[in-house]
Motif scaffolding. Structure first.
Motif, PDB file in Angstrom:
ATOM      1  N   TYR A 183       0.858  -1.157  -0.028  1.00 25.10           N
ATOM      2  CA  TYR A 183       0.084   0.038  -0.123  1.00 25.10           C
ATOM      3  C   TYR A 183       0.800   1.131   0.106  1.00 25.10           C
ATOM      4  CZ  TYR A 183      -4.056  -2.809   0.717  1.00 25.10           C
ATOM      5  OH  TYR A 183      -5.006  -3.847   0.715  1.00 25.10           O
ATOM      6  N   PHE A 184       2.071   1.117   0.694  1.00 26.58           N
ATOM      7  CA  PHE A 184       2.776   2.269   0.655  1.00 26.58           C
ATOM      8  C   PHE A 184       3.552   2.635  -0.907  1.00 26.58           C
ATOM      9  CE2 PHE A 184       7.137   4.508   1.245  1.00 26.58           C
ATOM     10  CZ  PHE A 184       6.664   5.498   1.811  1.00 26.58           C
ATOM     11  N   PHE A 185       4.074   1.534  -1.286  1.00 23.19           N
ATOM     12  CA  PHE A 185       5.018   1.706  -2.652  1.00 23.19           C
ATOM     13  C   PHE A 185       3.923   1.729  -3.728  1.00 23.19           C
ATOM     14  CE2 PHE A 185       8.415   0.326   0.199  1.00 23.19           C
ATOM     15  CZ  PHE A 185       9.340   1.286  -0.033  1.00 23.19           C
ATOM     16  N   CYS A 186       2.952   0.971  -3.768  1.00 18.13           N
ATOM     17  CA  CYS A 186       2.139   1.118  -4.789  1.00 18.13           C
ATOM     18  C   CYS A 186       0.945   2.109  -4.827  1.00 18.13           C
ATOM     19  CB  CYS A 186       1.384  -0.190  -5.382  1.00 18.13           C
ATOM     20  SG  CYS A 186       2.656  -1.758  -5.522  1.00 18.13           S
ATOM     21  N   GLY A 187       0.581   2.709  -3.443  1.00 16.57           N
ATOM     22  CA  GLY A 187      -0.506   3.582  -3.385  1.00 16.57           C
ATOM     23  C   GLY A 187      -1.608   2.931  -2.982  1.00 16.57           C
ATOM     24  N   GLY A 188      -2.208   3.447  -2.147  1.00 15.42           N
ATOM     25  CA  GLY A 188      -3.760   3.054  -1.666  1.00 15.42           C
ATOM     26  C   GLY A 188      -4.708   4.127  -1.857  1.00 15.42           C
ATOM     27  N   MET A 189      -6.069   3.559  -1.637  1.00 14.62           N
ATOM     28  CA  MET A 189      -7.135   4.471  -1.533  1.00 14.62           C
ATOM     29  C   MET A 189      -8.122   4.167  -0.526  1.00 14.62           C
ATOM     30  SD  MET A 189      -8.613   5.271  -5.606  1.00 14.62           S
ATOM     31  CE  MET A 189      -7.353   5.949  -6.783  1.00 14.62           C
ATOM     32  N   LYS A 190      -8.844   5.023  -0.134  1.00 13.39           N
ATOM     33  CA  LYS A 190      -9.789   4.806   0.828  1.00 13.39           C
ATOM     34  C   LYS A 190     -11.220   5.423   0.160  1.00 13.39           C
ATOM     35  CE  LYS A 190     -11.407   5.765   5.492  1.00 13.39           C
ATOM     36  NZ  LYS A 190     -11.251   6.693   6.847  1.00 13.39           N
ATOM     37  N   LEU A 191     -11.993   4.358  -0.254  1.00  9.56           N
ATOM     38  CA  LEU A 191     -13.171   4.578  -0.745  1.00  9.56           C
ATOM     39  C   LEU A 191     -14.377   4.513   0.122  1.00  9.56           C
ATOM     40  CD1 LEU A 191     -12.315   2.126  -3.859  1.00  9.56           C
ATOM     41  CD2 LEU A 191     -12.175   4.336  -3.789  1.00  9.56           C
ATOM     42  N   GLY A 192     -15.464   5.437  -0.442  1.00 13.14           N
ATOM     43  CA  GLY A 192     -16.767   5.309   0.372  1.00 13.14           C
ATOM     44  C   GLY A 192     -17.716   5.124  -0.566  1.00 13.14           C
ATOM     45  N   ALA A 193     -18.945   4.494  -0.130  1.00 14.07           N
ATOM     46  CA  ALA A 193     -20.201   4.204  -0.769  1.00 14.07           C
ATOM     47  C   ALA A 193     -21.299   4.300   0.357  1.00 14.07           C
ATOM     48  CB  ALA A 193     -20.063   2.796  -1.472  1.00 14.07           C
ATOM     49  N   GLU A 194     -22.494   4.279  -0.630  1.00  6.88           N
ATOM     50  CA  GLU A 194     -23.713   4.105   0.337  1.00  6.88           C
ATOM     51  C   GLU A 194     -23.859   2.897   1.076  1.00  6.88           C
ATOM     52  OE1 GLU A 194     -25.560   6.750   0.819  1.00  6.88           O
ATOM     53  OE2 GLU A 194     -24.850   8.107  -0.696  1.00  6.88           O
ATOM     54  N   ARG A 195     -24.322   2.733   2.198  1.00  5.19           N
ATOM     55  CA  ARG A 195     -24.551   1.620   3.190  1.00  5.19           C
ATOM     56  C   ARG A 195     -25.377   0.689   2.075  1.00  5.19           C
ATOM     57  NH1 ARG A 195     -24.405   0.931   9.424  1.00  5.19           N
ATOM     58  NH2 ARG A 195     -24.831  -1.349   9.396  1.00  5.19           N
ATOM     59  N   GLU A 196     -26.384   1.009   1.592  1.00  7.81           N
ATOM     60  CA  GLU A 196     -27.399   0.112   0.779  1.00  7.81           C
ATOM     61  C   GLU A 196     -26.504  -0.816  -0.332  1.00  7.81           C
ATOM     62  OE1 GLU A 196     -29.213   3.454  -1.841  1.00  7.81           O
ATOM     63  OE2 GLU A 196     -30.304   2.760  -0.031  1.00  7.81           O
ATOM     64  N   ASP A 197     -25.540  -0.246  -0.636  1.00  3.64           N
ATOM     65  CA  ASP A 197     -24.771  -0.706  -1.770  1.00  3.64           C
ATOM     66  C   ASP A 197     -23.828  -1.668  -1.375  1.00  3.64           C
ATOM     67  OD1 ASP A 197     -26.186   0.728  -3.727  1.00  3.64           O
ATOM     68  OD2 ASP A 197     -24.932   2.149  -3.583  1.00  3.64           O
ATOM     69  N   THR A 198     -23.695  -2.064  -0.154  1.00  2.55           N
ATOM     70  CA  THR A 198     -22.531  -2.793   0.483  1.00  2.55           C
ATOM     71  C   THR A 198     -22.296  -4.330  -0.059  1.00  2.55           C
ATOM     72  OG1 THR A 198     -22.678  -1.532   2.586  1.00  2.55           O
ATOM     73  CG2 THR A 198     -21.457  -3.787   2.678  1.00  2.55           C
ATOM     74  N   GLU A 199     -23.701  -4.750   0.039  1.00  2.00           N
ATOM     75  CA  GLU A 199     -23.549  -6.343  -0.496  1.00  2.00           C
ATOM     76  C   GLU A 199     -23.279  -6.534  -2.001  1.00  2.00           C
ATOM     77  OE1 GLU A 199     -26.534  -9.997  -0.951  1.00  2.00           O
ATOM     78  OE2 GLU A 199     -27.405  -8.171   0.019  1.00  2.00           O
ATOM     79  N   ARG A 200     -23.518  -5.440  -2.970  1.00  2.00           N
ATOM     80  CA  ARG A 200     -23.264  -5.463  -4.267  1.00  2.00           C
ATOM     81  C   ARG A 200     -21.740  -5.262  -4.364  1.00  2.00           C
ATOM     82  NH1 ARG A 200     -26.938  -1.203  -7.395  1.00  2.00           N
ATOM     83  NH2 ARG A 200     -26.114  -2.257  -9.098  1.00  2.00           N
ATOM     84  N   ILE A 201     -21.221  -4.325  -3.792  1.00  2.00           N
ATOM     85  CA  ILE A 201     -19.731  -3.993  -3.643  1.00  2.00           C
ATOM     86  C   ILE A 201     -19.013  -5.081  -3.286  1.00  2.00           C
ATOM     87  CG2 ILE A 201     -17.970  -2.555  -2.688  1.00  2.00           C
ATOM     88  CD1 ILE A 201     -19.780  -0.101  -2.826  1.00  2.00           C
ATOM     89  N   LEU A 202     -19.214  -5.665  -2.464  1.00  2.00           N
ATOM     90  CA  LEU A 202     -18.485  -7.045  -1.797  1.00  2.00           C
ATOM     91  C   LEU A 202     -18.681  -8.156  -2.745  1.00  2.00           C
ATOM     92  CD1 LEU A 202     -19.424  -7.180   2.073  1.00  2.00           C
ATOM     93  CD2 LEU A 202     -17.353  -5.992   0.857  1.00  2.00           C
ATOM     94  N   ASN A 203     -19.765  -8.198  -3.526  1.00  2.00           N
ATOM     95  CA  ASN A 203     -19.852  -9.274  -4.527  1.00  2.00           C
ATOM     96  C   ASN A 203     -19.044  -8.946  -5.751  1.00  2.00           C
ATOM     97  OD1 ASN A 203     -22.154 -10.699  -2.938  1.00  2.00           O
ATOM     98  ND2 ASN A 203     -23.573  -9.668  -3.969  1.00  2.00           N
ATOM     99  N   LEU A 204     -18.925  -7.761  -5.969  1.00  2.00           N
ATOM    100  CA  LEU A 204     -17.994  -7.366  -7.078  1.00  2.00           C
ATOM    101  C   LEU A 204     -16.392  -7.698  -6.645  1.00  2.00           C
ATOM    102  CD1 LEU A 204     -19.385  -3.979  -8.347  1.00  2.00           C
ATOM    103  CD2 LEU A 204     -19.442  -6.202  -9.563  1.00  2.00           C
ATOM    104  N   CYS A 205     -15.964  -7.319  -5.548  1.00  2.00           N
ATOM    105  CA  CYS A 205     -14.749  -7.531  -4.981  1.00  2.00           C
ATOM    106  C   CYS A 205     -14.494  -9.366  -5.036  1.00  2.00           C
ATOM    107  CB  CYS A 205     -14.552  -7.208  -3.673  1.00  2.00           C
ATOM    108  SG  CYS A 205     -14.353  -5.336  -3.640  1.00  2.00           S
ATOM    109  N   LEU A 206     -15.541  -9.943  -4.801  1.00  2.00           N
ATOM    110  CA  LEU A 206     -15.347 -11.360  -4.826  1.00  2.00           C
ATOM    111  C   LEU A 206     -15.391 -11.998  -6.295  1.00  2.00           C
ATOM    112  CD1 LEU A 206     -15.414 -14.082  -3.264  1.00  2.00           C
ATOM    113  CD2 LEU A 206     -17.952 -14.084  -3.471  1.00  2.00           C
ATOM    114  N   LYS A 207     -16.248 -11.393  -6.984  1.00  2.00           N
ATOM    115  CA  LYS A 207     -16.037 -11.637  -8.467  1.00  2.00           C
ATOM    116  C   LYS A 207     -14.819 -11.417  -9.174  1.00  2.00           C
ATOM    117  CE  LYS A 207     -18.754 -10.863 -12.784  1.00  2.00           C
ATOM    118  NZ  LYS A 207     -19.779 -10.282 -13.361  1.00  2.00           N
TER     119      LYS A 207
END
Length: 392
Positions: free
Chosen positions: A5-29
């Protein structure tokens, strides 16, 4: 902070709570690795590398999911921010090269065996023997350091320093503290407060009161003087406990108006890179900061994937501005705070050995405060040691 995260860089992302399940499914996919998922009242935040963050943002955009950037961090951000400051860039590159190539310096010190001593105290004592993070390993004579450490330490009986690569494993054994020598100065036991004697447990000295007697503060309970017609006066140190029935009053008052901090949302962050014990400022001096603000300081270690701490860390200082406002609490809220404080004070007495027999509570609500008046009846040790000087 993970090294990637230090050498390649990192991001802190925000989203609506109601989209949590859809975002986690995308991460898994798509096999997107993330960390520090936090659920807020109406939104969520998560962190991942810049590359995977862009993949996730693209996938969310295709599906109409709102995803925004809260924060970017890491070496790429620093390089872009200071691309015109060649000296800083050269320093960072040299530091990165040293991190990967250097195995001739102590990167980390790990302490085991501390029971009553703080690990930081051991590290400070090692530093006095010129053994610290950043020490050049070929010049270290571990045996000499261990011997000097033990000579100068009053709390440690044994120490072993083992160097494995760039990590120093330090094992200690604390000294068994000898009991303090018994005090032989003559003394009486006197009453610390008014009360009625319930029990006398004198281990030395001559009791001068009996069960049922009423005593006042300062009265003699157990004398350290023996008077013998044969041997004359003999002096000792009166010791023991004298339990009495006592009365105490506790008063608690909670104001209905109080000051609160209201944060304006304005923040200023200063970041520095710490390499061994040297600090490299990654910000411009802002001069004197005006207004009222909280200062939050943190140091985040940079670790390898196996958890080994590198001699690199990021120090952040965050300034958060606020104003003070007067708020009003209800009578019920004030009463709740008052009873909590009363319970705390009673608990202090009972934990100190007092036995609670009875309590009576009265309350009073005024325009400005809520007040509790509590009368306690206790059985407690009222013996207080009072030393005296023998004049021959």
């Amino acid at each position: 902070m993970k090294l990637v995260y230090f050498f390649c860089g990192g991001m802190k992302l925000g989203a609506e709570r109601e989209d949590t399940e859809r975002i986690l499914n995308l991460c898994l996919k798509y096999g997107i690795i993330y960390k520090d998922l936090k659920l807020g009242p109406g939104s969520i935040t998560l962190e991942c590398s810049m590359y995977t963050a862009e993949l996730l943002r693209l996938a969310c955009a295709e599906r109409g999911i709102s995803l925004w950037v809260v924060e970017k961090y890491g070496l790429p951000v620093i390089l872009r921010r200071y691309k015109r400051r060649v000296g800083v860039l050269v320093g960072l590159i040299l530091a990165a090269v040293l991190v990967f190539l250097s195995e001739r310096f102590v990167w980390d010190i790990r302490i085991t065996g501390c029971e009553n001593i703080e690990e930081n105290d051991v590290i400070l004592q090692l530093g006095e023997q010129n053994f610290r993070i950043g020490s050049y390993i070929p010049t270290l004579d571990v045996d000499v350091i261990e011997n000097r450490f033990l000579i100068n330490s009053e709390d440690i009986a044994w120490i072993s320093i083992n160097l494995r690569g760039s990590v120093a494993y330090v094992e200690i054994r604390e000294k068994t503290k000898k009991p303090e020598p018994k005090n032989h100065v003559p003394a009486n036991l006197i009453a610390a407060r008014d009360g009625q004697i319930e029990a006398i447990e004198a281990t030395s000295g001559k009791p001068v009161v009996k069960v049922g007697d009423h005593v006042r503060q300062g009265d003699l309970l157990v004398s350290g003087v023996y008077d013998s017609s044969v041997w004359g006066y003999r002096y000792t140190r009166a010791e023991g406990a004298v339990y009495a029935r006592t009365s105490r009053e506790i008063h608690v008052e909670i104001p209905l108006e109080y000051e609160v901090k209201r944060y304006s949302g304005e923040e200023h962050t200063e970041t520095a890179l710490i390499f061994f014990s040297k600090e490299i400022k990654l910000y411009r001096n802002t001069g004197f900061l005006s207004g009222t603000y909280d200062t939050i300081c943190s140091v985040e270690d940079i670790c390898l994937f196996d958890g080994t701490r590198l001699p690199l860390s990021l120090a952040r200082t965050v300034y958060r501005w606020y104003t003070k406002e007067t708020a009003t609490r209800s009578a019920g809220q004030a009463a709740e705070l008052a009873y909590a404080e009363l319970d705390r004070q009673i608990a202090e007495l009972t934990l100190g050995g007092a036995q609670l027999l009875r309590k009576s509570i009265s309350w009073l609500l005024t325009e400005n405060s809520y007040r509790l008046d509590c009368n306690l009846t206790l059985i407690e040790n009222i013996a207080l040691t009072s030393e005296f000087e023998v004049v021959e």
